[in-house]
Design a protein around this motif. Structure first.
Motif, PDB file in Angstrom:
ATOM      1  N   GLU A  71       6.414  11.145   5.060  1.00 21.27           N
ATOM      2  CA  GLU A  71       7.171   9.935   5.385  1.00 21.27           C
ATOM      3  C   GLU A  71       7.557   9.191   4.110  1.00 21.27           C
ATOM      4  O   GLU A  71       8.566   8.508   4.060  1.00 21.27           O
ATOM      5  N   TRP A  72       6.741   9.328   3.077  1.00 18.80           N
ATOM      6  CA  TRP A  72       7.028   8.821   1.744  1.00 18.80           C
ATOM      7  C   TRP A  72       6.269   9.667   0.734  1.00 18.80           C
ATOM      8  O   TRP A  72       5.305  10.364   1.087  1.00 18.80           O
ATOM      9  N   SER A  73       6.694   9.569  -0.500  1.00 17.23           N
ATOM     10  CA  SER A  73       6.059  10.399  -1.525  1.00 17.23           C
ATOM     11  C   SER A  73       5.446   9.586  -2.654  1.00 17.23           C
ATOM     12  O   SER A  73       4.691  10.125  -3.464  1.00 17.23           O
ATOM     13  N   THR A  74       5.754   8.315  -2.737  1.00 15.42           N
ATOM     14  CA  THR A  74       5.213   7.466  -3.797  1.00 15.42           C
ATOM     15  C   THR A  74       4.701   6.158  -3.215  1.00 15.42           C
ATOM     16  O   THR A  74       5.102   5.751  -2.112  1.00 15.42           O
ATOM     17  N   MET A  75       3.832   5.488  -3.988  1.00 20.28           N
ATOM     18  CA  MET A  75       3.320   4.183  -3.564  1.00 20.28           C
ATOM     19  C   MET A  75       4.439   3.148  -3.489  1.00 20.28           C
ATOM     20  O   MET A  75       4.476   2.317  -2.577  1.00 20.28           O
ATOM     21  N   THR A  76       5.347   3.211  -4.456  1.00 19.70           N
ATOM     22  CA  THR A  76       6.451   2.254  -4.487  1.00 19.70           C
ATOM     23  C   THR A  76       7.286   2.357  -3.220  1.00 19.70           C
ATOM     24  O   THR A  76       7.662   1.349  -2.601  1.00 19.70           O
ATOM     25  N   GLU A  77       7.581   3.587  -2.810  1.00 19.25           N
ATOM     26  CA  GLU A  77       8.379   3.809  -1.598  1.00 19.25           C
ATOM     27  C   GLU A  77       7.639   3.323  -0.360  1.00 19.25           C
ATOM     28  O   GLU A  77       8.210   2.637   0.499  1.00 19.25           O
TER      29      GLU A  77
ATOM     30  N   GLY B 240       6.342  -3.105   3.545  1.00 20.15           N
ATOM     31  CA  GLY B 240       6.194  -4.512   3.188  1.00 20.15           C
ATOM     32  C   GLY B 240       4.795  -4.874   2.736  1.00 20.15           C
ATOM     33  O   GLY B 240       4.324  -5.995   2.952  1.00 20.15           O
ATOM     34  N   TRP B 241       4.108  -3.913   2.105  1.00 21.21           N
ATOM     35  CA  TRP B 241       2.719  -4.129   1.716  1.00 21.21           C
ATOM     36  C   TRP B 241       2.562  -4.827   0.363  1.00 21.21           C
ATOM     37  O   TRP B 241       1.604  -5.523   0.128  1.00 21.21           O
ATOM     38  N   GLY B 242       3.470  -4.576  -0.555  1.00 23.28           N
ATOM     39  CA  GLY B 242       3.262  -5.034  -1.927  1.00 23.28           C
ATOM     40  C   GLY B 242       2.579  -3.926  -2.707  1.00 23.28           C
ATOM     41  O   GLY B 242       1.536  -3.407  -2.282  1.00 23.28           O
ATOM     42  N   THR B 243       3.167  -3.538  -3.822  1.00 25.02           N
ATOM     43  CA  THR B 243       2.644  -2.406  -4.590  1.00 25.02           C
ATOM     44  C   THR B 243       1.219  -2.639  -5.048  1.00 25.02           C
ATOM     45  O   THR B 243       0.373  -1.731  -4.991  1.00 25.02           O
ATOM     46  N   ARG B 244       0.920  -3.845  -5.528  1.00 27.69           N
ATOM     47  CA  ARG B 244      -0.437  -4.114  -6.034  1.00 27.69           C
ATOM     48  C   ARG B 244      -1.475  -3.964  -4.930  1.00 27.69           C
ATOM     49  O   ARG B 244      -2.554  -3.393  -5.149  1.00 27.69           O
TER      50      ARG B 244
END
Length: 283
Positions: free
Chosen positions: A143-149, A155-159
């Motif tokens: 569904e996604w491949s990176t944390m940023t995506e 809508g989580w926030g990368t940190r």
């Protein structure tokens, strides 16, 4: 006079009205003198006047705001309504309104004869352990491949997502101490900061000791135990996370004998012990 002060007097019209009446004839003769006397609390003549107008409102109107509180902004709205619809209408409407579960804005709208603006449902916030699990599931299902995506889409926030995945990498003996449904993002930041400051090896040792002791503990108590070890020691260690700071507080029992008092050298040794084996963890 000080006993009336909870929130600032300028924003607490009912307390200000009570204080004005209490001091009338003793501390001041009129609203202008009262405002001057109370200026150190941010009170102006307009605040005193508004407070007295609100205090004279019908009891049924004021009772609507016993749960939400009645601040200066609310007072301005009620005075505006009194001018537009009249006191009798305002009182009549108040008698037919249920205050249960209503915000002050909704109560004002009902007094104005309007239907309250529908509230937007509060967004569901995924707690750290749940967030980590959802992220891994999304990676597995492509569904996604990176944390940023993932952070952007959810809508989580990368940190916050980075902290969640860092938690997931910790030894189960640590993470198993916590209830996932009660472990907040702030708790996650505190735990990770503890590991960076005290060291993973020491936190793991404390977690193993704690896991062998029965009983329910709050998240805060668990974090404090992980930071300082046994909670039966004469010296109690608490930890508090604020912004970028992690504050360790040592508390000593000094109620029985003077011999329990701590000196500078002992405190220095305790601090060194608490911060021994410091390591950095990487996400």
């Amino acid at each position: 006079m000080e006993r009336y002060i909870g929130k600032p007097l300028a924003r607490n019209p009912l307390a200000l009205a009570s204080l004005y009446k209490d001091g009338l004839g003793r501390h001041w003769k009129n609203q202008t003198e009262a405002a001057k006397s109370l200026s150190r609390f941010g009170v102006k003549r307009e605040h005193v006047n508004r407070a007295m107008r609100i205090a004279s409102m019908p009891a049924d109107v004021l009772l609507l705001f016993t749960e939400t509180g009645l601040i200066d902004r609310t007072a301005r709205e009620l005075i505006r309504l009194e001018r537009s619809v009249g006191r009798a209408t305002l009182e009549l409407r108040a008698q037919s309104i249920s205050k249960k579960g209503r915000s002050w804005c909704e109560l004002v709208e009902l007094l104005e004869g309007k239907s309250p603006t529908p509230r937007k449902p509060a967004p569901q916030v995924a707690l750290p352990f749940v967030r980590a699990s959802l992220y891994e599931e999304g990676v597995a299902s492509k569904e996604w491949s990176t944390m940023t995506e993932a952070a952007k889409r959810q809508g989580w926030g990368t940190r916050h997502l980075q902290n969640a995945t860092a938690l997931a990498k910790l030894p189960p003996v640590i993470t198993g101490l916590f209830d996932p449904d009660q472990f907040s993002s702030r708790n996650a930041e505190t735990l990770l900061a503890l590991i960076r400051s005290v060291g993973l090896s020491k936190i793991t040792r404390h977690a193993k000791l704690l896991s062998e002791q029965p009983g329910r503990r709050s998240t805060t108590k668990i974090l404090e135990y992980l930071a300082g070890g046994s909670d039966d020691a004469d010296c109690k260690l608490s930890v508090r996370r604020t912004s970028k700071d992690l504050t360790f507080s040592f508390t000593f029992d000094a109620t029985h004998t003077r011999r329990k008092l701590i000196d500078v050298e002992q405190l220095r040794a305790l601090a060194a012990s608490a911060l021994a084996n410091s390591v950095e963890i990487t996400d």
